[in-house]
Scaffold this motif. Structure first.
Motif, PDB file in Angstrom:
ATOM      1  N   GLU A   1      40.338  23.716  38.016  1.00  0.00           N
ATOM      2  CA  GLU A   1      38.974  24.077  38.405  1.00  0.00           C
ATOM      3  C   GLU A   1      38.153  24.524  37.204  1.00  0.00           C
ATOM      4  OE1 GLU A   1      39.475  27.022  41.407  1.00  0.00           O
ATOM      5  OE2 GLU A   1      40.044  25.579  42.970  1.00  0.00           O
ATOM      6  N   ARG A   2      38.771  25.285  36.314  1.00  0.00           N
ATOM      7  CA  ARG A   2      38.049  25.778  35.147  1.00  0.00           C
ATOM      8  C   ARG A   2      37.954  24.731  34.056  1.00  0.00           C
ATOM      9  NH1 ARG A   2      38.503  27.444  30.052  1.00  0.00           N
ATOM     10  NH2 ARG A   2      37.390  29.333  29.349  1.00  0.00           N
TER      11      ARG A   2
ATOM     12  N   SER B   1      44.660  18.413  44.766  1.00  0.00           N
ATOM     13  CA  SER B   1      45.517  19.457  45.321  1.00  0.00           C
ATOM     14  C   SER B   1      46.853  18.894  45.769  1.00  0.00           C
ATOM     15  CB  SER B   1      44.816  20.148  46.492  1.00  0.00           C
ATOM     16  OG  SER B   1      45.672  21.061  47.127  1.00  0.00           O
TER      17      SER B   1
ATOM     18  N   THR C   1      46.089  24.887  39.845  1.00  0.00           N
ATOM     19  CA  THR C   1      44.838  24.641  40.559  1.00  0.00           C
ATOM     20  C   THR C   1      43.667  25.330  39.877  1.00  0.00           C
ATOM     21  OG1 THR C   1      46.022  24.403  42.657  1.00  0.00           O
ATOM     22  CG2 THR C   1      43.654  24.864  42.767  1.00  0.00           C
ATOM     23  N   LEU C   2      43.835  26.598  39.507  1.00  0.00           N
ATOM     24  CA  LEU C   2      42.766  27.336  38.843  1.00  0.00           C
ATOM     25  C   LEU C   2      42.469  26.759  37.467  1.00  0.00           C
ATOM     26  CD1 LEU C   2      43.654  31.014  39.846  1.00  0.00           C
ATOM     27  CD2 LEU C   2      41.870  29.543  40.789  1.00  0.00           C
TER      28      LEU C   2
END
Length: 228
Positions: A54-55, A2, A50-51
């Motif tokens: 994560e994926r 992050s 960020t998404l």
């Protein structure tokens, strides 16, 4: 991770805009309204990256520069406001329910041809792409901020460190250059990539055919992986 994303976006916000370009992420702004919009664009970009982390994206899609109806308004490469707010399902990307927000206050919701074509084809393939540009700021014609122009070579050179940092976020992800300028930028960095036609200026069908050709085989036949 992050903090790496936040550092990337903050450094991008601190980038001095060359003549006839706009840094739509800048901390310094002409007025409070512009500063607020820039902050939302920074947040949209952080959220998108960020998404995607994560994926796990299916590919990195690299273009040449943000358009005035696209990332200039949203902060996220290859998105119009319509796409950013409505989302793309499948594969499940963007949308107000995922936290993306409108950064402009002129009362319209932008649509952008390149973004529409890109996500139409990605949706048809059910592929999740995360995007960046060879030059990450918006280049426009002199005196015409609501216009697009091809970034100059010296502008692309300024963007190379940011392009490399972006690719390092996703070191095992296939990379696809959309057009000649993106191809040249990635080649300068030594990043292995595939190339498809840019969909602008009548290239939509060639772009779609090229993207589909990359994935027409099994998953083992996806583009070469990013070695960085």
């Amino acid at each position: 991770m992050s903090s790496i994303i936040h550092n990337l976006v903050n450094d991008l916000a601190a980038m001095a805009a060359p003549p006839h370009t706009v840094n739509m992420y800048a901390h310094q702004a002409a007025d409070e309204q512009e500063a607020h919009g820039n902050a939302i664009r920074r947040n949209n970009l952080v959220l998108a990256l960020t998404l995607a982390l994560e994926r796990g994206p299916d590919l990195l899609l690299i273009g040449e520069a943000p358009g005035y109806n696209g990332a200039r308004r949203t902060g996220v490469p290859f998105t119009s406001e319509q796409i950013l707010l409505a989302g793309v399902d499948p594969p499940g990307q963007f949308g107000t329910t995922r936290g993306f927000a409108l950064a402009t206050t002129d009362g319209r919701i932008s649509r952008e041809q390149t973004a529409t074509i890109v996500y139409r084809e990605l949706q048809a393939l059910n592929r999740f792409a995360v995007g960046w540009n060879a030059f990450p700021l918006h280049p426009h014609r002199p005196g015409q901020p609501q216009s697009n122009r091809t970034p100059l070579q010296r502008e692309v050179m300024l963007g190379l460190p940011f392009l490399l940092r972006f690719c390092l976020l996703f070191p095992r992800c296939p990379v696809v250059a959309m057009g000649r300028i993106a191809d040249q930028a990635l080649s300068r960095l030594g990043i292995v990539h595939a190339v498809v036609r840019h969909p602008a200026q009548g290239g939509a069908q060639m772009f779609a055919a090229g993207l589909r050709r990359l994935f027409m085989q099994s998953d083992e036949s996806t583009p070469a992986q990013n070695p960085v």
